[in-house]
Design a protein around this motif. Structure first.
Motif, PDB file in Angstrom:
ATOM      1  N   PHE A 129       0.804  -1.224   0.000  1.00 53.31           N
ATOM      2  CA  PHE A 129       0.000   0.000   0.000  1.00 53.31           C
ATOM      3  C   PHE A 129       0.844   1.285   0.000  1.00 53.31           C
ATOM      4  O   PHE A 129       0.319   2.360  -0.272  1.00 53.31           O
ATOM      5  CB  PHE A 129      -0.938   0.013   1.214  1.00 53.31           C
ATOM      6  CG  PHE A 129      -2.069  -0.967   1.116  1.00 53.31           C
ATOM      7  CD1 PHE A 129      -3.228  -0.643   0.437  1.00 53.31           C
ATOM      8  CD2 PHE A 129      -1.977  -2.220   1.694  1.00 53.31           C
ATOM      9  CE1 PHE A 129      -4.271  -1.544   0.335  1.00 53.31           C
ATOM     10  CE2 PHE A 129      -3.020  -3.130   1.605  1.00 53.31           C
ATOM     11  CZ  PHE A 129      -4.167  -2.791   0.921  1.00 53.31           C
ATOM     12  N   PRO A 158       2.035   3.412   2.381  1.00 52.81           N
ATOM     13  CA  PRO A 158       1.474   4.563   3.102  1.00 52.81           C
ATOM     14  C   PRO A 158       2.543   5.573   3.501  1.00 52.81           C
ATOM     15  O   PRO A 158       3.707   5.222   3.716  1.00 52.81           O
ATOM     16  CB  PRO A 158       0.844   3.920   4.342  1.00 52.81           C
ATOM     17  CG  PRO A 158       1.677   2.703   4.586  1.00 52.81           C
ATOM     18  CD  PRO A 158       2.074   2.197   3.227  1.00 52.81           C
ATOM     19  N   MET A 199      -1.307   7.224  -0.070  1.00 50.20           N
ATOM     20  CA  MET A 199      -1.226   5.787  -0.273  1.00 50.20           C
ATOM     21  C   MET A 199      -1.261   5.494  -1.771  1.00 50.20           C
ATOM     22  O   MET A 199      -1.885   6.231  -2.549  1.00 50.20           O
ATOM     23  CB  MET A 199      -2.382   5.085   0.439  1.00 50.20           C
ATOM     24  CG  MET A 199      -2.343   3.568   0.388  1.00 50.20           C
ATOM     25  SD  MET A 199      -3.739   2.848   1.301  1.00 50.20           S
ATOM     26  CE  MET A 199      -3.347   3.388   2.949  1.00 50.20           C
TER      27      MET A 199
END
Length: 280
Positions: free
Chosen positions: A44, A46, A79
């Motif tokens: 992801f 982040p 993200m």
């Protein structure tokens, strides 16, 4: 930080609670995660800030493994999901990590007139992962950022229509055990413009729906718009290998632009009949 342990041996059980606010989503936090959670983190990508609530748990016994379930509340974070790399900024919402599973709990952002909401899960990432992610968006710009995130086949179809403007979108990313990642969804036109490469006449004020499947096929449903003064209705299917479209145009002016855009076989008929003026 608090908790307990039932002893000091390698077989001891323990349960600790760790909480922190305004924590940077950076390499330091990533390095504190278990390897399974690090793989999900990398999926992801982040960044930004978050509140973190975690537990460090282990049952008593020499062969028991440690687990670190983790709740992360994003605060104006960013993200980019590896299998649909559309960069999203200003995200607020919750992520839950537990071993090699991750759950996305209603991440939401607003950027100008557009909004995006993400939810779903990725499970068993250390093995044959299962993915079930849903993305809903309103007023999403049809720009280079979206185009570049599409898989190869859908991107080729996208390029064939050169769309512009903004759309409402429902998009999904799925993967079953033993299968490849698949993506698809539908979009609702909001007065957009498109130009199909085979008949390069811009169609504007477009309304209706597009549906895109994992193979890159696009179904056009009840599309209506305007081109060169004419009212146009379009429906059909476009795939990487075959195009089947039904086009109705009412009040089309046969000027130089229209004639040049017609397929060669149809242009030859129009010129042979010396058709001019307005037709349907």
């Amino acid at each position: 930080f608090d908790g307990w342990s039932d002893g000091y041996s390698a077989a001891s059980a323990y349960a600790f609670r760790v909480e922190g606010d305004d924590i940077a989503l950076d390499a330091v936090l990533r390095s504190a995660l278990q390897p399974d959670a690090q793989r999900i983190w990398d999926l992801f990508e982040p960044s930004g800030r978050a509140s973190v609530r975690g537990r460090v748990l282990r049952e008593h016994g020499p062969d028991k493994k440690e687990s670190i379930p983790l709740d992360i509340r994003l605060q104006d974070a960013s993200m980019k999901y590896k299998n649909f790399p559309y960069p999203v900024k200003g995200l607020n919402g919750d992520l839950y990590f537990d071993g090699d599973d991750a759950v996305v709990r209603r991440l939401r952002t607003r950027e100008g007139a557009a909004w995006i909401e993400v939810s779903g899960s990725v499970r068993g990432i250390t093995g044959d992962a299962e993915v079930d992610l849903e993305v809903d968006a309103g007023g999403l710009p049809l720009d280079a950022r979206l185009r570049d995130a599409l898989p190869e086949k859908p991107r080729a179809t996208y390029d064939g229509f050169a769309p512009s403007g903004a759309v409402d979108v429902h998009w999904w990313v799925r993967k079953a055990k033993g299968k490849d990642v698949e993506t698809g969804g539908r979009a609702r036109a909001l007065g957009n413009a498109v130009t199909w490469k085979e008949i390069p006449l811009p169609v504007t004020e477009l309304t209706g729906e597009f549906e895109l499947d994992a193979a890159g096929a696009v179904a056009l449903r009840h599309l209506q718009g305007k081109t060169n003064g004419a009212e146009v209705e379009i429906h059909g299917t476009v795939t990487p290998a075959l195009t089947s479209l039904h086009v109705d145009a009412v009040g089309l002016t046969l000027d130089k632009e229209v004639r040049a855009a017609l397929p060669a076989s149809l242009r030859k008929v129009v010129e042979g009949l010396r058709l001019f003026g307005t037709v349907s």
